[in-house]
Write a protein that holds these residues in place. Structure first.
Motif, PDB file in Angstrom:
ATOM      1  N   VAL A 174       0.866  -1.182   0.000  1.00 18.89           N
ATOM      2  CA  VAL A 174       0.000   0.000   0.000  1.00 18.89           C
ATOM      3  C   VAL A 174       0.904   1.234   0.000  1.00 18.89           C
ATOM      4  CG1 VAL A 174      -1.825   1.242   1.221  1.00 18.89           C
ATOM      5  CG2 VAL A 174      -1.777  -1.264   1.275  1.00 18.89           C
ATOM      6  N   PHE A 204       1.157   5.340   0.378  1.00 22.70           N
ATOM      7  CA  PHE A 204       0.505   6.523   0.932  1.00 22.70           C
ATOM      8  C   PHE A 204       1.127   7.772   0.335  1.00 22.70           C
ATOM      9  CE2 PHE A 204      -0.258   3.227   4.027  1.00 22.70           C
ATOM     10  CZ  PHE A 204      -1.562   3.465   4.439  1.00 22.70           C
ATOM     11  N   ILE A 230      -8.668   2.199   7.782  1.00 24.48           N
ATOM     12  CA  ILE A 230      -7.247   1.990   7.544  1.00 24.48           C
ATOM     13  C   ILE A 230      -6.519   2.297   8.847  1.00 24.48           C
ATOM     14  CG2 ILE A 230      -5.227   2.762   6.245  1.00 24.48           C
ATOM     15  CD1 ILE A 230      -7.235   3.687   4.057  1.00 24.48           C
ATOM     16  N   VAL A 259      -4.190   6.988  -1.006  1.00 25.79           N
ATOM     17  CA  VAL A 259      -3.864   5.612  -0.645  1.00 25.79           C
ATOM     18  C   VAL A 259      -4.004   4.802  -1.928  1.00 25.79           C
ATOM     19  CG1 VAL A 259      -4.487   3.601   0.747  1.00 25.79           C
ATOM     20  CG2 VAL A 259      -4.767   5.897   1.693  1.00 25.79           C
ATOM     21  N   THR A 274      -6.726   3.678  -6.429  1.00 32.47           N
ATOM     22  CA  THR A 274      -6.264   4.793  -5.607  1.00 32.47           C
ATOM     23  C   THR A 274      -7.475   5.541  -5.070  1.00 32.47           C
ATOM     24  OG1 THR A 274      -4.294   5.054  -6.977  1.00 32.47           O
ATOM     25  CG2 THR A 274      -4.885   6.911  -5.573  1.00 32.47           C
ATOM     26  N   VAL A 283      -6.994   7.885   8.569  1.00 34.58           N
ATOM     27  CA  VAL A 283      -6.287   6.693   9.043  1.00 34.58           C
ATOM     28  C   VAL A 283      -6.187   6.754  10.561  1.00 34.58           C
ATOM     29  CG1 VAL A 283      -4.946   6.364   6.918  1.00 34.58           C
ATOM     30  CG2 VAL A 283      -3.992   7.718   8.758  1.00 34.58           C
ATOM     31  N   LEU A 343      -5.471  -2.614   6.016  1.00 29.72           N
ATOM     32  CA  LEU A 343      -6.203  -1.931   4.957  1.00 29.72           C
ATOM     33  C   LEU A 343      -7.646  -2.403   5.045  1.00 29.72           C
ATOM     34  CD1 LEU A 343      -5.923  -0.006   2.534  1.00 29.72           C
ATOM     35  CD2 LEU A 343      -5.558  -2.021   1.096  1.00 29.72           C
ATOM     36  N   PHE A 388     -11.242   1.980   2.487  1.00 32.30           N
ATOM     37  CA  PHE A 388     -10.538   2.026   1.206  1.00 32.30           C
ATOM     38  C   PHE A 388     -11.320   1.322   0.106  1.00 32.30           C
ATOM     39  CE2 PHE A 388      -7.450   0.164  -1.825  1.00 32.30           C
ATOM     40  CZ  PHE A 388      -6.952   1.342  -2.364  1.00 32.30           C
TER      41      PHE A 388
END
Length: 183
Positions: A82, A84, A101, A138, A144, A150, A161, A165
């Motif tokens: 993942v 960021f 997340i 993310v 994306t 988060v 995750l 998301f």
């Protein structure tokens, strides 16, 4: 003389058989139109599958399906990369039971995240105090999302995750990939 005739006939028949095997059938042509005289008209260039005269159709990505490669599994749970904010990549558990997340404090420190608020989180180990922050993006595999909250959990060795998301996609977990299908 008879041997030459047999060999010549064998070569001719072999050539006909090989030539016919190279002619595509309707089943092999995935995109065609039958003309008025019964002849197939190749429309492969319009259907987006490349040259439909080949016996192997060209693979094209499915519209509305995003894939995420699975790197490995931890206790049966897929581990994925993942990224960021377009610059920090971490291994995280693809946790279908997590609502959001969650990153570890080490991950937050690497990204320069500061707690904007405090909260409590119900985990398998009980209720823990967490920090809350926001990331600009993310990315996992081909998908994306932007401006996501988060949680920063000091008791996690690896990030999670969760649903914030991918919650608006149908999820299919395969052996080596996760597919996210647009609803």
């Amino acid at each position: 003389m008879a041997m030459k005739r047999i060999i010549g006939t064998s070569i001719a028949l072999t050539g006909i058989v090989l030539g016919l095997s190279l002619v595509p059938t309707q089943a092999q042509q995935s995109c065609f139109l039958e003309g008025a005289n019964g002849q197939n008209i190749d429309l492969g260039h319009l259907c987006g599958n490349g040259d439909s005269n080949t016996s192997q159709p060209t693979a094209s990505p499915q519209v509305g399906v995003f894939t995420v490669p699975i790197k490995r599994r931890h206790s049966g749970i897929p581990v994925v990369d993942v990224t960021f904010n377009g610059q920090h990549t971490f291994e995280m558990l693809f946790d279908t039971g997590a609502s959001g997340i969650t990153v570890s404090t080490d991950m937050a420190k690497t990204m320069g995240l500061k707690s904007e608020a405090q909260g409590l989180s119900q985990t398998a180990g009980g209720v823990v105090s967490i920090g809350l922050s926001t990331v600009s993006s993310v990315q996992a595999g081909e998908l994306t999302s932007s401006d996501l909250q988060v949680a920063i959990n000091p008791s996690l060795p690896i990030g999670l995750l969760g649903q914030s998301f991918y919650g608006h996609y149908d999820v299919v977990i395969k052996q080596d990939t996760i597919e996210l299908h647009t609803r």
